[in-house]
Scaffold this active site. Sequence first.
Site, PDB file in Angstrom:
ATOM      1  N   GLU A  89      -4.506   0.654  -3.840  1.00  0.00           N
ATOM      2  CA  GLU A  89      -3.112   1.119  -3.908  1.00  0.00           C
ATOM      3  C   GLU A  89      -2.152  -0.068  -3.944  1.00  0.00           C
ATOM      4  OE1 GLU A  89      -3.631   5.377  -1.543  1.00  0.00           O
ATOM      5  OE2 GLU A  89      -3.180   3.593  -0.380  1.00  0.00           O
ATOM      6  N   GLU A 127       0.837  -1.200   0.000  1.00  0.00           N
ATOM      7  CA  GLU A 127       0.000   0.000   0.000  1.00  0.00           C
ATOM      8  C   GLU A 127       0.873   1.253   0.000  1.00  0.00           C
ATOM      9  OE1 GLU A 127      -2.032   0.773   3.633  1.00  0.00           O
ATOM     10  OE2 GLU A 127      -2.541   2.777   2.916  1.00  0.00           O
ATOM     11  N   ASP A 129       0.705   3.776  -3.068  1.00  0.00           N
ATOM     12  CA  ASP A 129       0.302   5.158  -2.840  1.00  0.00           C
ATOM     13  C   ASP A 129       1.219   6.096  -3.628  1.00  0.00           C
ATOM     14  OD1 ASP A 129       0.936   7.711  -1.074  1.00  0.00           O
ATOM     15  OD2 ASP A 129      -1.095   7.093  -0.536  1.00  0.00           O
ATOM     16  N   ASP A 176      -7.071   1.243   0.217  1.00  0.00           N
ATOM     17  CA  ASP A 176      -5.723   0.720   0.508  1.00  0.00           C
ATOM     18  C   ASP A 176      -5.365  -0.462  -0.390  1.00  0.00           C
ATOM     19  OD1 ASP A 176      -5.493   2.591   2.487  1.00  0.00           O
ATOM     20  OD2 ASP A 176      -5.797   1.191   4.155  1.00  0.00           O
TER      21      ASP A 176
HETATM   22 MN    MN Z   1      -3.834   4.209   1.751  1.00  0.00          MN
END
Ligand code: MN
Length: 234
Positions: free
Chosen positions: A122, A48, A52, A119
Amino acid sequence: MHALYSKEFEVLQEEIGYRFKDPKILLQALTHKSYAGEHGLKSYETLEFLGDALINLFVVDLLTSEFPHTSEGELAMMKSYFVSEEYLCRLAEELSMDQLILLSGRRRNGHVSASILADTFEALWAAIYIDCGRSVDTVKSLFNKLYRYKIVNSVKEKEYKKDYKTLLQEETQRRWKERPTYRVVSVEGPHHDRLFEVECSIREFRASAKGRSKKSAQQMAAKRVLELILSSEN
Ligand code: MN
């Protein structure tokens, strides 16, 4: 590990247009820490973190190449919308990722929170990145194939401008785990012609705005505070 060979895993890979050489990394991207702990698996946190950063890069790259004459402040507003939890959660839902996320039995009551969905979305992009041998170009062109048109369209529809209160709250939750506060500073004018002034503040950021309704004044004040926060980084 039967999940690896389930139909849903096949469908997800078809939809993103990428077949994993190592499906275990895809599984990791979909594994919440509550499930990982119980089953001795790796969870998605590190993916994640990387994902991101990748999505930020893809979105900024896309926005600056599609809208080269837009000011940095406006681009920052767009970006904060397209990398927001709300937006990424929607993209995850479109891929039916909510069906695939591995949560511990206790927590899995059919509903996966927006933040977990965002999440894992990502994490998915980091999983592809690692699986393909860390080629930013490969992952970026995949991302663009899926989302470029959609994002460009949303910009043209000014979708990212719709709700500054939500945008601001997401930004402040993400940065500080805090929410902004709103306060009516003044109300002027007769009943049928009220003018509200609302102040919005969080930490050292503070701005006020006037509007014909409390709501519209809050929206404008939220916009100003968001601009202050986003421009404070530079
Ligand atoms: Mn996140």
